[in-house]
Design a protein around this motif. Structure first.
Motif, PDB file in Angstrom:
ATOM      1  N   LEU A 226      29.499  -9.338 -31.215  1.00  0.00           N
ATOM      2  CA  LEU A 226      30.162 -10.590 -31.591  1.00  0.00           C
ATOM      3  C   LEU A 226      31.351 -10.287 -32.502  1.00  0.00           C
ATOM      4  O   LEU A 226      31.662 -11.038 -33.428  1.00  0.00           O
ATOM      5  CB  LEU A 226      29.167 -11.509 -32.298  1.00  0.00           C
ATOM      6  N   CYS A 227      32.045  -9.200 -32.202  1.00  0.00           N
ATOM      7  CA  CYS A 227      33.081  -8.670 -33.096  1.00  0.00           C
ATOM      8  C   CYS A 227      34.229  -9.637 -33.313  1.00  0.00           C
ATOM      9  O   CYS A 227      34.860  -9.632 -34.374  1.00  0.00           O
ATOM     10  CB  CYS A 227      33.620  -7.360 -32.530  1.00  0.00           C
ATOM     11  N   GLU A 228      34.528 -10.467 -32.309  1.00  0.00           N
ATOM     12  CA  GLU A 228      35.646 -11.405 -32.459  1.00  0.00           C
ATOM     13  C   GLU A 228      35.308 -12.563 -33.385  1.00  0.00           C
ATOM     14  O   GLU A 228      36.184 -13.350 -33.758  1.00  0.00           O
ATOM     15  CB  GLU A 228      36.078 -11.934 -31.081  1.00  0.00           C
ATOM     16  N   ARG A 229      34.026 -12.669 -33.755  1.00  0.00           N
ATOM     17  CA  ARG A 229      33.575 -13.766 -34.619  1.00  0.00           C
ATOM     18  C   ARG A 229      32.954 -13.233 -35.901  1.00  0.00           C
ATOM     19  O   ARG A 229      32.172 -13.921 -36.538  1.00  0.00           O
ATOM     20  CB  ARG A 229      32.546 -14.620 -33.873  1.00  0.00           C
ATOM     21  N   ALA A 230      33.279 -12.035 -36.269  1.00  0.00           N
ATOM     22  CA  ALA A 230      32.645 -11.396 -37.426  1.00  0.00           C
ATOM     23  C   ALA A 230      32.766 -12.263 -38.686  1.00  0.00           C
ATOM     24  O   ALA A 230      33.762 -12.965 -38.864  1.00  0.00           O
ATOM     25  CB  ALA A 230      33.294 -10.037 -37.664  1.00  0.00           C
ATOM     26  N   PRO A 231      31.694 -12.211 -39.537  1.00  0.00           N
ATOM     27  CA  PRO A 231      30.466 -11.412 -39.425  1.00  0.00           C
ATOM     28  C   PRO A 231      29.418 -12.130 -38.572  1.00  0.00           C
ATOM     29  O   PRO A 231      29.463 -13.346 -38.413  1.00  0.00           O
ATOM     30  CB  PRO A 231      29.997 -11.296 -40.869  1.00  0.00           C
ATOM     31  N   ALA A 232      28.487 -11.343 -38.045  1.00  0.00           N
ATOM     32  CA  ALA A 232      27.502 -11.889 -37.119  1.00  0.00           C
ATOM     33  C   ALA A 232      26.081 -11.554 -37.559  1.00  0.00           C
ATOM     34  O   ALA A 232      25.836 -10.511 -38.174  1.00  0.00           O
ATOM     35  CB  ALA A 232      27.742 -11.328 -35.716  1.00  0.00           C
ATOM     36  N   VAL A 233      25.162 -12.450 -37.214  1.00  0.00           N
ATOM     37  CA  VAL A 233      23.734 -12.195 -37.414  1.00  0.00           C
ATOM     38  C   VAL A 233      22.986 -12.619 -36.159  1.00  0.00           C
ATOM     39  O   VAL A 233      23.445 -13.459 -35.385  1.00  0.00           O
ATOM     40  CB  VAL A 233      23.153 -12.942 -38.640  1.00  0.00           C
ATOM     41  N   LEU A 234      21.824 -12.021 -35.961  1.00  0.00           N
ATOM     42  CA  LEU A 234      20.904 -12.398 -34.895  1.00  0.00           C
ATOM     43  C   LEU A 234      19.606 -12.831 -35.533  1.00  0.00           C
ATOM     44  O   LEU A 234      19.058 -12.106 -36.375  1.00  0.00           O
ATOM     45  CB  LEU A 234      20.657 -11.220 -33.943  1.00  0.00           C
ATOM     46  N   LEU A 235      19.107 -14.007 -35.167  1.00  0.00           N
ATOM     47  CA  LEU A 235      17.845 -14.526 -35.686  1.00  0.00           C
ATOM     48  C   LEU A 235      16.745 -14.286 -34.666  1.00  0.00           C
ATOM     49  O   LEU A 235      16.789 -14.785 -33.543  1.00  0.00           O
ATOM     50  CB  LEU A 235      17.953 -16.031 -35.961  1.00  0.00           C
TER      51      LEU A 235
ATOM     52  N   ALA B 297       7.644 -16.928 -31.612  1.00  0.00           N
ATOM     53  CA  ALA B 297       7.289 -18.080 -30.781  1.00  0.00           C
ATOM     54  C   ALA B 297       8.429 -19.084 -30.647  1.00  0.00           C
ATOM     55  O   ALA B 297       8.212 -20.224 -30.256  1.00  0.00           O
ATOM     56  CB  ALA B 297       6.033 -18.772 -31.303  1.00  0.00           C
ATOM     57  N   GLU B 298       9.639 -18.673 -30.962  1.00  0.00           N
ATOM     58  CA  GLU B 298      10.817 -19.509 -30.781  1.00  0.00           C
ATOM     59  C   GLU B 298      11.926 -18.656 -30.172  1.00  0.00           C
ATOM     60  O   GLU B 298      11.912 -17.438 -30.307  1.00  0.00           O
ATOM     61  CB  GLU B 298      11.298 -20.081 -32.121  1.00  0.00           C
ATOM     62  N   PRO B 299      12.913 -19.301 -29.514  1.00  0.00           N
ATOM     63  CA  PRO B 299      14.004 -18.509 -28.936  1.00  0.00           C
ATOM     64  C   PRO B 299      14.847 -17.826 -30.013  1.00  0.00           C
ATOM     65  O   PRO B 299      15.064 -18.382 -31.090  1.00  0.00           O
ATOM     66  CB  PRO B 299      14.842 -19.562 -28.171  1.00  0.00           C
ATOM     67  N   ASP B 300      15.317 -16.637 -29.697  1.00  0.00           N
ATOM     68  CA  ASP B 300      16.280 -15.973 -30.566  1.00  0.00           C
ATOM     69  C   ASP B 300      17.636 -16.666 -30.425  1.00  0.00           C
ATOM     70  O   ASP B 300      17.915 -17.295 -29.410  1.00  0.00           O
ATOM     71  CB  ASP B 300      16.455 -14.507 -30.168  1.00  0.00           C
TER      72      ASP B 300
ATOM     73  N   SER C 169      26.221 -23.167 -34.049  1.00  0.00           N
ATOM     74  CA  SER C 169      26.361 -22.508 -32.757  1.00  0.00           C
ATOM     75  C   SER C 169      25.851 -23.353 -31.601  1.00  0.00           C
ATOM     76  O   SER C 169      25.849 -22.909 -30.472  1.00  0.00           O
ATOM     77  CB  SER C 169      25.631 -21.160 -32.768  1.00  0.00           C
ATOM     78  N   GLY C 170      25.423 -24.575 -31.831  1.00  0.00           N
ATOM     79  CA  GLY C 170      25.030 -25.455 -30.742  1.00  0.00           C
ATOM     80  C   GLY C 170      23.544 -25.469 -30.501  1.00  0.00           C
ATOM     81  O   GLY C 170      22.794 -24.618 -30.940  1.00  0.00           O
ATOM     82  N   ALA C 171      23.094 -26.447 -29.699  1.00  0.00           N
ATOM     83  CA  ALA C 171      21.667 -26.662 -29.497  1.00  0.00           C
ATOM     84  C   ALA C 171      20.982 -25.504 -28.793  1.00  0.00           C
ATOM     85  O   ALA C 171      19.813 -25.255 -29.000  1.00  0.00           O
ATOM     86  CB  ALA C 171      21.456 -27.943 -28.690  1.00  0.00           C
ATOM     87  N   ASP C 172      21.728 -24.794 -27.927  1.00  0.00           N
ATOM     88  CA  ASP C 172      21.104 -23.672 -27.228  1.00  0.00           C
ATOM     89  C   ASP C 172      21.625 -22.331 -27.713  1.00  0.00           C
ATOM     90  O   ASP C 172      21.483 -21.320 -27.053  1.00  0.00           O
ATOM     91  CB  ASP C 172      21.311 -23.792 -25.713  1.00  0.00           C
ATOM     92  N   GLY C 173      22.249 -22.321 -28.876  1.00  0.00           N
ATOM     93  CA  GLY C 173      22.830 -21.093 -29.364  1.00  0.00           C
ATOM     94  C   GLY C 173      24.193 -20.824 -28.771  1.00  0.00           C
ATOM     95  O   GLY C 173      24.732 -19.743 -28.863  1.00  0.00           O
TER      96      GLY C 173
END
Length: 614
Positions: A144-153, A157-160, A183-187
């Protein structure tokens, strides 16, 4: 045969997670021993990675009991299952918090807010990896370099989902159980112009990116309304041999870095007498600074499904595997939806479009291992083994997945097949020249005005691509071209044509299409240390030159950065040179062979001495 790792038993929840994937156990109970160790039982080993994903996602970690149960269900020796589970960064074999925040600290994100995020999360949540409900960990590039900084959750039992750009406030809110938020309802990232500045609402002059921002990525009907499946229709009309001739006439080379002729690869598998044939799409894009495949997968997933179907038809493959990196949750969801819709509407399955040929696609997620971008390591991962490269020959076109002839192409390469089938091979070859034909995608990040994915014809100069991105920000120090396995270009070399031949003439490489700009505020020793740490962390450890060499390389760079050289600076540089030579000459695969490339490039250009002007 005793398949127990320990005396640990799987919980009911763990068994349910595995059984939902594999189906109920035949005897309806948890056996203590597995008596069927024949070929049929061993033939299910390829489901090991999906089974581990099922447990990790449902429970939050993979316990010894869960490993026992998976081993029993798949007839996999427990030591092998443990070896696979501990190979991947996204799996945990120790209990951990149900919510894990992966903070990217690689070359694009680290200096652009990643380290600030890490410090803030340490203050709020505690030390890295610690916490009962929430913990945070450092992560290599999340693409996600064009949107830095980035994290992943990662959430049990839930979607990443991904968050970028990630502020401290938004990250803490998400970590505490908040939804995807910005980032919106579906990521989803709703504004595609941020990732693809060339396509505000579509751009007719582009080919690979022409549908980005224009087509609903969740709708097959919208895809068809914008030209979808015309390429497959023409492929079926002309037949497999003509498809391969068009690919050969196009002179399309692989876009993953090796630049092997695609037509030759398809033809070799099509002619192979042994059956079945397999197609594998390598979507395990993990090179720091690379994110072009992610943008295509999120914004035009039906395009990849169609392109894979064309490749499968031409090479005589009835099944394709799409191996996507585990850190791309949105792309994974959209591809799963596209595959399901295509199957439901007859574009995949036993009789594609009623034309009498079978082809289907199985989506497989990686779990955080850069080495699986190497084609034979990817095959091992698909088969349920550790993602360690194989010796070549034999090459995958002769003995690939499950020992059968296999076509392996990366995402960008396959998307080019759509243009070739619509416009013809000679027309494609007329763009660029030599071994560099057609359009090419580049990932721009760092000190540029508008980071993102850019599509240009082969032969466009580096200066012209940078101008498309609004130019450089600040006083330019160097450009990292080709990614972490590439090399540096100085400001007086910006007129180099971006072709395989042009970059080779100045001692550079196109690699994975990375263009990472560094201004005079960049801390070059720190950038190089991060690159060295990446390769040290991602080495699979199978061969000594890479396993030891990447560690020693990082240690030498750290000593040079601190001014604590062993002997003298010249001796440390000589050591780095020796290490580079051994890794290049003796490593099994491209990771070890290219791990010293950027460091050696920086040393030769005297960039290691140039510290930040801040």
């Amino acid at each position: 045969m005793d398949l127990r790792l320990t005396q640990a038993r799987a919980s009911a929840a763990e068994r349910d997670a595995v059984d939902r994937l594999l189906g109920p156990s035949e005897n309806g109970a948890v056996a203590e021993h597995f008596t069927d160790a024949g070929h049929a039982a061993r033939g299910r080993r390829h489901l090991l990675l999906p089974a581990l994903h099922a447990v990790q996602e449902e429970i939050g970690w993979i316990s010894p009991g869960a490993l026992n149960y998976v081993s029993l269900r798949l007839s996999v020796p427990p030591a092998d299952a443990y070896g696979v589970a501990t190979f991947y960064a996204m799996f945990s074999t120790e209990p951990r918090a149900p919510r894990v925040v992966h903070v990217c600290d690689d070359i694009a994100c680290g200096a652009n807010g990643g380290e600030h995020l890490a410090a803030a999360l340490t203050a709020e949540l505690g030390a890295e990896g610690h916490g009962e409900e929430v913990c945070w960990v450092r992560s290599p590039c999340l693409g996600l370099c064009e949107r830095a900084p980035a994290v992943l959750l990662q959430r049990t039992a839930e979607p990443d989902y991904s968050l970028a750009p990630a502020s401290v406030e938004a990250t803490l809110a998400a970590a505490s159980g908040g939804g995807p938020g910005a980032s919106g309802a579906d990521g989803a990232f709703s504004d595609t112009s941020v990732s693809v500045p060339q396509t505000p609402g579509g751009n007719a002059d582009l080919r690979l990116l022409r549908r980005v921002g224009l087509v609903d990525p969740t709708s097959l009907d919208d895809y068809r309304a914008h030209g979808g499946y015309r390429a497959l229709r023409r492929a079926v009309n002309v037949g497999p041999s003509r498809v391969i001739k068009e690919m050969s006439d196009s002179a399309l080379t692989g876009r993953g870095g090796a630049a092997f002729p695609t037509g030759v690869k398809w033809d070799g598998v099509a002619r192979a007498p042994e059956r079945p044939h397999y197609l594998v799409c390598n979507a395990d894009e993990s090179e720091p600074g690379t994110f072009k495949d992610r943008v295509l997968l999120e914004s035009d997933p039906f395009g990849l499904v169609e392109a894979m179907t064309i490749a499968g038809y031409a090479a005589g493959c009835e099944r394709g595997y799409l191996y996507i990196r585990g850190e791309y949750p949105l792309a994974t969801r959209r591809l799963a939806n596209a595959i399901e819709q295509a199957r439901r509407r007859g574009y995949l399955g036993p009789d594609v479009m009623g034309e009498g040929f079978a082809f289907d696609i199985e989506l497989r997620r990686g779990a955080g291992a850069y080495i699986c971008g190497e084609e034979t390591a990817l095959l091992n991962s698909l088969e349920g083994y550790r993602g360690e490269p194989r010796n070549k020959p034999p090459f995958p076109s002769v003995s690939g997945l499950f020992g059968k002839p296999t076509v392996i192409n990366n995402v960008e390469t396959l998307y080019n097949a759509l243009q070739i089938m619509e416009g013809g091979g000679p027309a494609f070859a007329s763009i660029g020249g030599g071994r560099s034909t057609g359009p090419k995608l580049f990932c721009l990040s760092g000190a540029v005005a508008r980071p993102g994915v850019y599509e240009v014809p082969f032969g466009t100069t580096l200066r012209e691509v940078l101008e498309l991105a609004g130019g450089l920000v600040g006083e330019t120090r160097a450009i990292l071209l080709g990614g972490a396995a590439g090399g540096f270009v100085l400001p007086d070399q910006l007129d180099v044509p971006l072709t395989l031949e042009g970059t080779r003439e100045i001692g550079a490489t196109l690699g994975s299409g990375v263009i990472f700009a560094l201004d005079t505020s960049a801390d070059m020793p720190d950038i190089l240390r991060r690159i060295a740490a990446f390769f040290r962390d991602e080495s699979c450890g199978q061969c000594v030159p890479c396993r030891v060499g990447t560690v020693r390389q990082e240690e030498a760079l750290a000593r040079l950065a601190r001014g604590t050289e062993i002997g003298s600076r010249e001796q440390e540089l000589a050591l780095l040179d020796d290490l580079a030579r051994v890794m290049r000459d003796a490593s099994i695969c491209g990771l070890g062979q290219t791990a010293p490339a950027a460091i050696q490039s920086a040393i030769s250009l005297d960039l290691l001495n140039r510290r930040s002007n801040r």
